[in-house]
Enzyme design. Sequence first.
Site, PDB file in Angstrom:
ATOM      1  N   SER A 238       0.841  -1.188   0.000  1.00  0.00           N
ATOM      2  CA  SER A 238       0.000   0.000   0.000  1.00  0.00           C
ATOM      3  C   SER A 238       0.884   1.250   0.000  1.00  0.00           C
ATOM      4  O   SER A 238       1.788   1.346  -0.831  1.00  0.00           O
ATOM      5  CB  SER A 238      -0.961  -0.039   1.196  1.00  0.00           C
ATOM      6  OG  SER A 238      -1.989   0.909   1.045  1.00  0.00           O
ATOM      7  N   HIS A 369      -6.925  -6.427   0.017  1.00  0.00           N
ATOM      8  CA  HIS A 369      -5.770  -5.536  -0.052  1.00  0.00           C
ATOM      9  C   HIS A 369      -4.655  -6.046   0.861  1.00  0.00           C
ATOM     10  O   HIS A 369      -4.867  -6.320   2.046  1.00  0.00           O
ATOM     11  CB  HIS A 369      -6.198  -4.128   0.367  1.00  0.00           C
ATOM     12  CG  HIS A 369      -5.147  -3.081   0.203  1.00  0.00           C
ATOM     13  ND1 HIS A 369      -4.287  -3.045  -0.861  1.00  0.00           N
ATOM     14  CD2 HIS A 369      -4.827  -2.011   0.984  1.00  0.00           C
ATOM     15  CE1 HIS A 369      -3.489  -2.002  -0.745  1.00  0.00           C
ATOM     16  NE2 HIS A 369      -3.779  -1.363   0.368  1.00  0.00           N
TER      17      HIS A 369
END
Length: 554
Positions: A238, A369
Amino acid sequence: MAISSGCSKVRSALVMLAVAALTVVGAVTVVAKTTTAEAAAGILAAGVEDDGADCPVPNAPQTSNSRLPDPFRKIDGTRISSKSDWRCRRAEIRELAERTVYGQKPAKPATVSGTVSSSSITVNVSDQGRSASFSASVQLPSGTGPFPAVVVVGGFGADTATIRSAGVAVINYDPLAVGREGTPRNNKQGAFYSIYGASSSTGILMAWAWGVSRIIDVIEQSGGNIIKADAMGVTGCSRYGKGAFTIGVFDQRIALTMPVESGSGGVGAFRAIAGESGAQPLSSAYSEQPWLGDAFSSFTGSPNTLPIDTHQMVGMIAPRGLFIMDNPSIDWLGARSGSVAALGGAEVYKALGAGDNITYWSDVQDGTHCAVRPEWRTPMQQFLQKFLLKTGNAAGTMRISSRKAGNLAEWRDWQTPTLADGPTTPPTNPPTTPPTTGPTTPPTTPPTTRPPTTPPAGGACSATVSINQWTGGFVATVRVTAGSAPVSGWTVSVTLPSGATISNAWNTNRSGNTGAVQFTNVSFNGNIAAGQSTEFGFQSSGTGAGMAPTCAAR
């Protein structure tokens, strides 16, 4: 309009001694300690942070181009023709990236000292009359060292269990101690800004990169008895994936770079992001945090006027190892643009005879994610062996999901040259202009944790948690936020769900592994300014659903 010149570093002729020869069979290799087999494979990192530091970089006119800029065309308009030419062409791209996207990365400070042990690394830096310190924790694998190591940005990146089982150490690096999130651009905080000023136009991605370079400096000085300075990797997911990418781009001592789901401001091509449906806009990436340099504000609405794009930063990592992991299931991450940049950068790898040293993999099933994915385990093991352990020679691959597949032909109007082998020619006129400060660009990946919308009351603290769950386990990232008054220590209490057992934690001390667990600060993250935050994390088996952390200031 011309983009002003001014090299990002004080160019040193000593660099030329470290890179006396660049050309080997089929690849360019810039190394310090090199065996014949390793040199022939072209897989090692450079022995210096920036091997092109002595290359002059002229002014660059600002033009508009909707296609990806030609990575092989120099600022003067000519194209490089030999592999040895890439060293100074790379220096041009680096300088332009600093001026327009990331901001200046200062050269190695006047004084860097510290310690390396089996459990931690300390870093003490002094420059320009100012000093700062930070530290990182170390987890060694089983066996006898010295060990190669992977820096895990924010303690959150590629699967650390796979890394350690391969015989590679893990260095858990707290980037927020070096460049803090949640600060305004005119009052940036952290070790980097303590030295170079809170109003520095350098973004915190570059500050994070500077911090890892200082960690490597300390490892080099330690004598390599515990960790090998010439076998270093980096990973992050991320926004920490943005950081990992930036770290690998701007320090050639990193042998293997492994960004995960880095999104806008990371690997994804700026020009492609601007038109990819659902991807985080560049303006959003720039404003979310001061990740990118201040100068990038001029390009958020007009990326076509950028003199560079991220495919060239991918190329800057060549011929070193690069494993880009992407997620096609979340539009915000802009995986199509990531594949465009990877395909474009892979052309540099091919031209240097190092096409086997890059992997891009977005063909995955689990859309969560930052999940630990089985599809990535084998290629990661192969690249750890190849670039850090130096025991393998597996070829990289492009595994691009059909859901987010970019087409390089739509984005380039240049062809990849056949670069001749040849000796490196030292530049005749190293610049003497002192460094100038350039801009940076923010990442566009959704953060794993967001602070509370209302800061806790003075003298108190609060905690929020984000979970990245996969089958049989999860990673929790906990953000601790001070109230209207600073705190000098904190304790976070969490009751783990039934069946959950902690196997690993970073940036914290903990009281146990199951049930009711208390987490307390470590030496570098106990002091939190009013309204500011720090993070720690842990990995556990089981499920993380339903956890409600509470925080008490000490």
